[in-house]
Design a protein around this motif. Sequence first.
Motif, mmCIF file in Angstrom:
data_model
loop_
_atom_site.group_PDB
_atom_site.id
_atom_site.type_symbol
_atom_site.label_atom_id
_atom_site.label_comp_id
_atom_site.label_asym_id
_atom_site.label_seq_id
_atom_site.Cartn_x
_atom_site.Cartn_y
_atom_site.Cartn_z
ATOM 1 N N UNK A 267 1.698 2.471 -3.297
ATOM 2 C CA UNK A 267 0.562 3.163 -3.911
ATOM 3 C C UNK A 267 0.439 4.580 -3.342
ATOM 4 N N UNK A 268 0.681 4.713 -2.039
ATOM 5 C CA UNK A 268 0.672 6.050 -1.441
ATOM 6 C C UNK A 268 1.681 6.953 -2.145
ATOM 7 N N UNK B 12 16.110 -5.459 2.933
ATOM 8 C CA UNK B 12 16.281 -5.857 4.348
ATOM 9 C C UNK B 12 16.742 -7.297 4.542
ATOM 10 N N UNK C 251 14.697 -0.012 -0.789
ATOM 11 C CA UNK C 251 15.143 0.096 0.609
ATOM 12 C C UNK C 251 14.412 -0.863 1.525
ATOM 13 N N UNK C 252 13.158 -1.148 1.193
ATOM 14 C CA UNK C 252 12.441 -2.118 2.012
ATOM 15 C C UNK C 252 12.727 -3.549 1.580
ATOM 16 N N UNK D 260 18.774 -1.546 9.866
ATOM 17 C CA UNK D 260 18.043 -1.183 8.652
ATOM 18 C C UNK D 260 16.548 -1.011 8.902
ATOM 19 N N UNK E 225 13.672 4.713 -3.360
ATOM 20 C CA UNK E 225 13.422 5.155 -1.987
ATOM 21 C C UNK E 225 12.436 4.239 -1.266
ATOM 22 N N UNK E 226 11.404 3.808 -1.976
ATOM 23 C CA UNK E 226 10.357 3.056 -1.286
ATOM 24 C C UNK E 226 10.495 1.547 -1.445
ATOM 25 N N UNK F 138 0.815 -1.219 0.000
ATOM 26 C CA UNK F 138 0.000 0.000 0.000
ATOM 27 C C UNK F 138 0.847 1.266 0.000
ATOM 28 N N UNK F 139 1.996 1.236 0.693
ATOM 29 C CA UNK F 139 2.724 2.508 0.774
ATOM 30 C C UNK F 139 3.377 2.885 -0.539
ATOM 31 N N UNK G 177 12.202 7.113 -8.498
ATOM 32 C CA UNK G 177 12.385 7.448 -7.073
ATOM 33 C C UNK G 177 11.602 6.467 -6.209
ATOM 34 N N UNK H 141 13.658 0.340 11.398
ATOM 35 C CA UNK H 141 13.390 1.078 12.635
ATOM 36 C C UNK H 141 12.373 0.397 13.542
ATOM 37 N N UNK H 142 11.649 -0.603 13.018
ATOM 38 C CA UNK H 142 10.652 -1.256 13.868
ATOM 39 C C UNK H 142 11.288 -2.210 14.857
#
Lengths: 266, 322
Positions: free
Chosen positions: B221-222, B244, B240-241, B314, B236-237, B218-219, B232, B316-317
């Motif tokens: 899509x955000x 991990x 980077x995810x 990597x 960036x989105x 979803x993010x 980008x 933050x959660x």
Amino acid sequence: MPSTTTPLLQVENLKVHFPITAGLLQRRVGEVKAVDDVSFTIERGTTVGLVGESGSGKTTIGRALIRLVNPTGGTIRYNGKDITFLRESQFRPYRKKIQIIFQDPYNSLNPRLTIFKIISEALEIHFPAMGLEQRRARVAELLGKVGLKPEHMDRYPHEFSGGQRQRIGIARALAVEPEFIVCDEPVSALDVSVQAQIVNLLQDLQEELGLTYLFIAHDLAVVEHISDFVLVMNQGKIVEAATADAIYQNPQDPYTKRLLDAVPKI
Amino acid sequence: MKTYILRRLLLMIPMLLGVSLLVFVLVYISPGNYLDVLKAQRDIPAEFIAKKERELGLDRPWYMQYVSWLGRTVRGDFGESWSYRIPVIELLAQRAPATLALSLTSLVFAWAIAVPLGVFAAVYRNSIFDKLSALSAYAALSIPEFFLALLAVIFASQWGGFPTGGLSAIDHDYLSPVGQLWDYVHHLILPTIVLGIGGAAGLMRVMRTNMLDVIQSDYVMTARAKGVPGNVIMFRHVLRNAINPLVTSLGFAFSGLLSGAVLVENVMNYPGLGQLIFQAFMRKDRDVVMAAVIIGSSMLIIGNLIADILLAWVDPRIRYDK
């Protein structure tokens, strides 16, 4: 309710079809008509509710309006201009005017970015003249507007509750000063006690900023509370369109009646 | 974080004790011992063998042997190699750089191929490129490492261009410094490719799957709704995810740095630790085996710790405090 000016949004005969492919060569064997010949208009400053069960095509309509899925046919006019088949680069100016609030506040925020980065990313694109200090000030202001604190901006999404995250999602949508917001089931993933807060926040913001909403929900009770006009959708088609009062007092379509019966009564 | 790391390091002690005990017993109960080669020769008198047995401490019960081995080891003395007659540490130190170099180059090789290929395969999903890379990854994963190593040796011997084995050429000492460096690199190329291909195929598939997972989130899509340009969004989105799990796998790769190349080293006659340890196992050169096991297990435990620390870094959660 005839209007003297052009409506903000006019949708005519909108179709969104998804191909079904099969086999090794991905041959096209059919298509899903997610949205099938749908027409409606949204007047400036109003809220139109869009109701239907899962799979009825309501989310696809919302996504087609902000070009997250490509329409197959029909026209979408925004402020009188045809935006149906614009290329992504041509559509970019409209990304500033048309925004969306997603259903799932847990997955719609990038877990690796801070709240500041999430909100200011849109500012960087649509307000390139803004410096870092201005962006921080603007993010702080937006957080204030949705009931959060400025110091929240350097935290990560996982540090917030569902309701707070949805507030962040709203602040994110508001950042670019949009005129029209697609609210795609913005409260259905939240606790009942939090739902009312978010709906009230959306109404306050509408009053303050003169926003226009397309409010998508599967629950008639929420829509009744917020909408001026209601569209009822079933299997890709709009089966009933009327003012909120008319829908509740005198539903015409059998599907609407069934939806109304499904609303819990006290 | 500091207390977390300290706690994990303290946990190493009981684990290493358990591992060393287990391996010691396994070496002891497996048939034969280091002196079997001598015993097999008829002209060696029994008294000599008995004297040797006393010298090496092999005449005592296994738990006495273990206790004396443990007593030496905790003082930092890993003993002496019975077959090479030099301290184990010295022996390992001679061989470690070659294996470390090979492990590092193959790791870099695998990453340099896998990450871009995985990203492109995901971005151009279902394209010809995606299908070809999936097919090659499947093939690379299906071919056993030692077989690939054999092919490389045959390739080198039939067509030349690359040495068929070893660490350096026979005239290495007479080369200029630059020539010596090139000599090492030249000998590294084939083993690196053989060792890297399997790793690259696995990493590439993980990378592609992660990318596809994140692209549909979803993010992303955000981000598209914000009007973020496609490239980008990808960096960036999505990237980077998606990266991990691979960053975490770097921690595990650490544990294989000194031990990951046993088969390839043996087939390609590359004089690294893997070859040494394999021979030590075959000859039952006990102290070398034990030192190798202790080092290997420590690297594995530390590698796991590094993986966990990288994950917290990597993502933050993830936080280990409290």
